[in-house]
Design a protein around this motif. Structure first.
Motif, PDB file in Angstrom:
ATOM      1  N   ASP A 175       7.826   7.391  -5.977  1.00 32.37           N
ATOM      2  CA  ASP A 175       6.916   6.351  -5.492  1.00 32.37           C
ATOM      3  C   ASP A 175       7.413   5.691  -4.212  1.00 32.37           C
ATOM      4  O   ASP A 175       6.695   4.901  -3.592  1.00 32.37           O
ATOM      5  CB  ASP A 175       6.696   5.282  -6.574  1.00 32.37           C
ATOM      6  CG  ASP A 175       8.008   4.707  -7.083  1.00 32.37           C
ATOM      7  OD1 ASP A 175       9.065   5.302  -6.822  1.00 32.37           O
ATOM      8  OD2 ASP A 175       7.968   3.658  -7.753  1.00 32.37           O
ATOM      9  N   HIS A 176       8.648   5.997  -3.769  1.00 33.08           N
ATOM     10  CA  HIS A 176       9.174   5.459  -2.509  1.00 33.08           C
ATOM     11  C   HIS A 176       9.168   6.487  -1.383  1.00 33.08           C
ATOM     12  O   HIS A 176       9.421   6.127  -0.231  1.00 33.08           O
ATOM     13  CB  HIS A 176      10.604   4.958  -2.695  1.00 33.08           C
ATOM     14  CG  HIS A 176      10.718   3.751  -3.587  1.00 33.08           C
ATOM     15  ND1 HIS A 176       9.983   2.598  -3.391  1.00 33.08           N
ATOM     16  CD2 HIS A 176      11.480   3.526  -4.690  1.00 33.08           C
ATOM     17  CE1 HIS A 176      10.286   1.718  -4.328  1.00 33.08           C
ATOM     18  NE2 HIS A 176      11.189   2.252  -5.140  1.00 33.08           N
ATOM     19  N   GLN A 177       8.892   7.751  -1.706  1.00 35.72           N
ATOM     20  CA  GLN A 177       9.067   8.799  -0.695  1.00 35.72           C
ATOM     21  C   GLN A 177       8.081   8.683   0.457  1.00 35.72           C
ATOM     22  O   GLN A 177       8.382   9.112   1.573  1.00 35.72           O
ATOM     23  CB  GLN A 177       8.961  10.179  -1.360  1.00 35.72           C
ATOM     24  CG  GLN A 177      10.123  10.488  -2.298  1.00 35.72           C
ATOM     25  CD  GLN A 177       9.977  11.839  -2.983  1.00 35.72           C
ATOM     26  OE1 GLN A 177       9.191  12.677  -2.567  1.00 35.72           O
ATOM     27  NE2 GLN A 177      10.739  12.038  -4.060  1.00 35.72           N
ATOM     28  N   ARG A 178       6.899   8.120   0.224  1.00 33.04           N
ATOM     29  CA  ARG A 178       5.911   7.999   1.302  1.00 33.04           C
ATOM     30  C   ARG A 178       6.238   6.856   2.248  1.00 33.04           C
ATOM     31  O   ARG A 178       5.723   6.808   3.369  1.00 33.04           O
ATOM     32  CB  ARG A 178       4.515   7.783   0.708  1.00 33.04           C
ATOM     33  CG  ARG A 178       3.996   8.964  -0.094  1.00 33.04           C
ATOM     34  CD  ARG A 178       2.610   8.695  -0.613  1.00 33.04           C
ATOM     35  NE  ARG A 178       1.665   8.435   0.470  1.00 33.04           N
ATOM     36  CZ  ARG A 178       0.385   8.105   0.276  1.00 33.04           C
ATOM     37  NH1 ARG A 178      -0.094   7.996  -0.947  1.00 33.04           N
ATOM     38  NH2 ARG A 178      -0.410   7.880   1.312  1.00 33.04           N
ATOM     39  N   ASP A 179       7.084   5.917   1.822  1.00 27.77           N
ATOM     40  CA  ASP A 179       7.328   4.718   2.621  1.00 27.77           C
ATOM     41  C   ASP A 179       8.624   4.760   3.416  1.00 27.77           C
ATOM     42  O   ASP A 179       8.847   3.897   4.268  1.00 27.77           O
ATOM     43  CB  ASP A 179       7.371   3.482   1.702  1.00 27.77           C
ATOM     44  CG  ASP A 179       6.106   3.335   0.878  1.00 27.77           C
ATOM     45  OD1 ASP A 179       5.043   3.726   1.384  1.00 27.77           O
ATOM     46  OD2 ASP A 179       6.198   2.829  -0.260  1.00 27.77           O
ATOM     47  N   ILE A 180       9.475   5.728   3.159  1.00 25.39           N
ATOM     48  CA  ILE A 180      10.825   5.652   3.723  1.00 25.39           C
ATOM     49  C   ILE A 180      10.849   5.812   5.241  1.00 25.39           C
ATOM     50  O   ILE A 180      11.841   5.448   5.888  1.00 25.39           O
ATOM     51  CB  ILE A 180      11.750   6.706   3.083  1.00 25.39           C
ATOM     52  CG1 ILE A 180      11.169   8.107   3.293  1.00 25.39           C
ATOM     53  CG2 ILE A 180      11.965   6.417   1.612  1.00 25.39           C
ATOM     54  CD1 ILE A 180      12.100   9.206   2.821  1.00 25.39           C
ATOM     55  N   ARG A 191      10.988  10.224  12.610  1.00 27.47           N
ATOM     56  CA  ARG A 191       9.561  10.556  12.581  1.00 27.47           C
ATOM     57  C   ARG A 191       8.955  10.474  13.976  1.00 27.47           C
ATOM     58  O   ARG A 191       8.153  11.329  14.367  1.00 27.47           O
ATOM     59  CB  ARG A 191       8.818   9.612  11.638  1.00 27.47           C
ATOM     60  CG  ARG A 191       7.321   9.928  11.576  1.00 27.47           C
ATOM     61  CD  ARG A 191       6.575   9.060  10.576  1.00 27.47           C
ATOM     62  NE  ARG A 191       6.561   7.659  10.955  1.00 27.47           N
ATOM     63  CZ  ARG A 191       5.898   6.713  10.293  1.00 27.47           C
ATOM     64  NH1 ARG A 191       5.205   7.025   9.203  1.00 27.47           N
ATOM     65  NH2 ARG A 191       5.934   5.453  10.689  1.00 27.47           N
ATOM     66  N   LEU A 218      15.607   0.779   0.813  1.00 24.40           N
ATOM     67  CA  LEU A 218      15.499   0.903  -0.638  1.00 24.40           C
ATOM     68  C   LEU A 218      16.716   0.323  -1.359  1.00 24.40           C
ATOM     69  O   LEU A 218      16.717   0.215  -2.578  1.00 24.40           O
ATOM     70  CB  LEU A 218      15.338   2.379  -1.032  1.00 24.40           C
ATOM     71  CG  LEU A 218      14.160   3.117  -0.384  1.00 24.40           C
ATOM     72  CD1 LEU A 218      14.090   4.549  -0.899  1.00 24.40           C
ATOM     73  CD2 LEU A 218      12.852   2.385  -0.650  1.00 24.40           C
ATOM     74  N   ASP A 223       8.806   4.256   7.273  1.00 31.81           N
ATOM     75  CA  ASP A 223       8.315   3.032   7.906  1.00 31.81           C
ATOM     76  C   ASP A 223       9.459   2.235   8.503  1.00 31.81           C
ATOM     77  O   ASP A 223      10.603   2.289   8.026  1.00 31.81           O
ATOM     78  CB  ASP A 223       7.568   2.172   6.885  1.00 31.81           C
ATOM     79  CG  ASP A 223       6.300   2.842   6.383  1.00 31.81           C
ATOM     80  OD1 ASP A 223       5.818   3.775   7.070  1.00 31.81           O
ATOM     81  OD2 ASP A 223       5.801   2.446   5.320  1.00 31.81           O
ATOM     82  N   LYS A 282      12.250  -0.170   6.604  1.00 33.03           N
ATOM     83  CA  LYS A 282      12.110   0.053   5.171  1.00 33.03           C
ATOM     84  C   LYS A 282      13.475   0.374   4.577  1.00 33.03           C
ATOM     85  O   LYS A 282      14.121   1.352   4.958  1.00 33.03           O
ATOM     86  CB  LYS A 282      11.128   1.200   4.896  1.00 33.03           C
ATOM     87  CG  LYS A 282      10.836   1.415   3.423  1.00 33.03           C
ATOM     88  CD  LYS A 282      10.072   0.247   2.840  1.00 33.03           C
ATOM     89  CE  LYS A 282       9.700   0.483   1.376  1.00 33.03           C
ATOM     90  NZ  LYS A 282       8.920  -0.637   0.824  1.00 33.03           N
ATOM     91  N   SER A 327      12.533   6.043  10.834  1.00 36.58           N
ATOM     92  CA  SER A 327      11.398   5.792  11.728  1.00 36.58           C
ATOM     93  C   SER A 327      11.626   6.471  13.075  1.00 36.58           C
ATOM     94  O   SER A 327      10.699   7.039  13.670  1.00 36.58           O
ATOM     95  CB  SER A 327      11.199   4.289  11.938  1.00 36.58           C
ATOM     96  OG  SER A 327      10.872   3.639  10.727  1.00 36.58           O
TER      97      SER A 327
END
Length: 542
Positions: A477-482, A506, A489, A484, A487, A503
């Motif tokens: 559930d955190h893999q899509r946000d890392i 990406r 964890l 940003d 961000k 970021s």
């Protein structure tokens, strides 16, 4: 060019066509009026009523074309009659395998657009079409397509009743009049301003949109000189020269700003199309005007937005200057003097003072790391990617030297055997691989020496660079946000970092026209993948 197959009922169809005794008859005003309506409604230079005979396509009525017939195998309508229930529309004939090498498409008159509504008898035989063509690619609205269908219905009514025209003239004339009025009403209701002007510059027809812009009634306008509507000066200097070209047979288009009594000042795109009768004589011109004021307004707003973006870019450059000069100096001062205090005076300080000093030192280092990452990120917007072949294994050898202290402290290792070359900007790729390798070493499981493996996979359309580790992993559930910005964890107490590293990765992938992805299992490790295209591609910004 694809020769159309014969309809399944070809013999009966030809018998029905010949039984109407319409082939090779003289022009008739009713059919010419239908062609003129089709031209007006669809705004095309050419409109026809065609009939498909055994070996030819014959034109009962034609506007904008000289020929009276053409071979059947070259006729677009030969395809249209195969589906009697639908209007056949080909927006670009040059892109359709059926027609791209047709002589009328591949050479003069370079036809591009075709729409044909089948003329179908009450017992289901498709005899021909009401069709429009243009030398430009275009589309038709639903109302225009419906109008073509209705015109085709009107044509078959005329054909089927021609043999008993005298006996049924009284009964049928009212039906035809209503159908013509309905079709004319559809033309009148168009979104564009439409006006038909005869060779004497007299207005013979206007639609409702024209009235909505200019005001008045048809009784006030029809039959009057167009100069009475636009003014003598505008008529002589702007409209008359272009209208004369249309009346000489030329299609004319231009843009002008007009003050409409009922709508105010508006930008309009005007098209002037010559109208010909069956003998090819020019009988007037259709003027169509499209209101583009909203488009012009949006263009002006876009220019303002571009100017604002340019201003913000300059502000960003000043911001980068402040970060790289004005902020770095005091941060370096703090870090240098705290290092001196630790080196020269730590033993003189009380335990609590030593602890406070360690807080200052770690905070200054975090600020320095954050500043470096932030500069990396904002400078990417102005970076031009320089692509060339890169040896990933050689690049990893350099990164291994940079990360030697971390590798030693974590008792880890980097594995990278000889790999295929990739097309990338070497300095930017170095930032990505160093970030991913550093994360793989940093986010290690307690008691498990970290191992980071780098590999290159050749795929269709490019390369995949995988950076795999055996660390703590990332919950699904955190893999899509890392990826940003900022961000995190985990707290800094357990793992250092600015929250910008992924970021930056990406953003660099996007500058290459690629992307980043991750696969991870908590407690087992993660695999980050950089997707690189084989050839340069426009960056995709998410």
């Amino acid at each position: 060019m694809q020769i159309p197959p014969l309809p399944a009922n070809e013999a009966q169809r030809l018998s029905r066509l010949h039984g109407l005794n319409i082939l090779d008859t003289l022009p008739q005003k009713a059919f010419d009026d239908i062609s003129a309506l089709a031209q007006l409604i669809c705004g095309t230079p050419v409109a026809m009523i065609t009939l498909i005979d055994q070996n030819r396509q014959w034109f009962k009525s034609r506007i904008g074309i000289e020929a009276q017939e053409i071979p059947r195998e070259l006729a677009f309508c030969s395809h249209a009659i195969l589906d009697p229930d639908h209007v056949m529309v080909v927006e670009d004939l040059s892109q359709d395998a059926r027609f791209n090498d047709n002589p009328f498409v591949a050479g003069p008159p370079d036809i591009r657009f075709y729409a044909g509504a089948p003329i179908v008898t009450h017992d289901g035989f498709a005899l021909g079409t009401v069709c429009v063509i243009d030398s430009k690619v275009r589309t038709l609205e639903a109302g225009q397509l419906d109008a073509l269908r209705r015109l085709a219905s009107l044509v078959i009514s005329l054909l089927e009743h021609e043999s008993v025209r005298i006996e049924e003239a009284t009964r049928n004339s009212e039906t035809w009049r209503l159908q013509l009025e309905e079709l004319t009403a559809m033309a009148i209701a168009g979104l564009d301003l439409q006006v038909y002007i005869d060779p004497h510059y007299l207005i013979q027809h206007v639609n409702d949109t024209y009235l909505a812009y200019w005001g008045g009634t048809r009784e006030d306008i029809v039959g009057r000189h167009i100069a009475e509507r636009v003014g003598d000066d505008v008529f002589r200097t702007i409209i008359q020269p272009k209208l004369d070209r249309a009346l000489a047979g030329e299609s004319v288009s231009y843009t002008r700003k007009t003050d409409f009594p009922a709508r105010g000042s508006r930008h309009v795109e005007v098209a002037l199309l010559p109208v010909r009768n069956a003998r090819g004589e020019i009988t007037g011109a259709v003027m169509r005007a499209q209101d583009v004021q909203e488009t012009r307004t949006r263009e002006a707003q876009l220019q303002q937005t571009v100017a604002l973006l340019e201003q913000r870019t300059m502000e960003q450059e000043r911001f980068i200057h402040i970060i790289s000069h004005d902020l770095r100096e005091p941060i370096n001062t703090v870090n240098n003097f705290t290092s001196l205090l630790v080196t020269d005076h730590q033993d003189e300080l009380s335990p609590s003072a030593q602890r406070y000093l360690s807080f200052v030192q770690s905070g200054g280092q975090r600020m320095s790391f954050l500043l470096d990452d932030l500069l990396h990120f904002v400078r990417l917007d102005n970076r031009t990617v320089q692509l060339r072949p890169v040896e990933v294994s050689r690049l990893m050898q350099q990164i291994e030297v940079d990360l030697a202290p971390t590798i030693s402290r974590m008792e880890g290792r980097l594995d990278c055997h000889p790999q295929p070359q990739v097309m990338a900007d070497e300095s930017l790729l170095r930032i990505v691989l160093k970030n991913l390798a550093s994360n793989g070493l940093k986010f290690a499981r307690r008691g498990v020496p970290p191992v980071v493996r780098i590999s290159v996979e050749v795929v269709e359309g490019g390369h995949l660079i995988h950076v795999s580790d055996n660390g703590i992993g990332i919950a699904e559930d955190h893999q899509r946000d890392i990826f940003d910005m900022f961000k995190r964890l985990h707290t800094r107490k357990h793992y250092e970092g600015s929250g910008l590293g992924l970021s930056i990765c990406r953003r660099i992938a996007q500058l290459h026209g690629g992307r980043m992805s991750v696969q991870s299992v908590p407690g087992e490790g993660s695999r980050f993948t950089l997707h690189l295209p084989a050839a340069p591609a426009a960056p995709h910004l998410e």
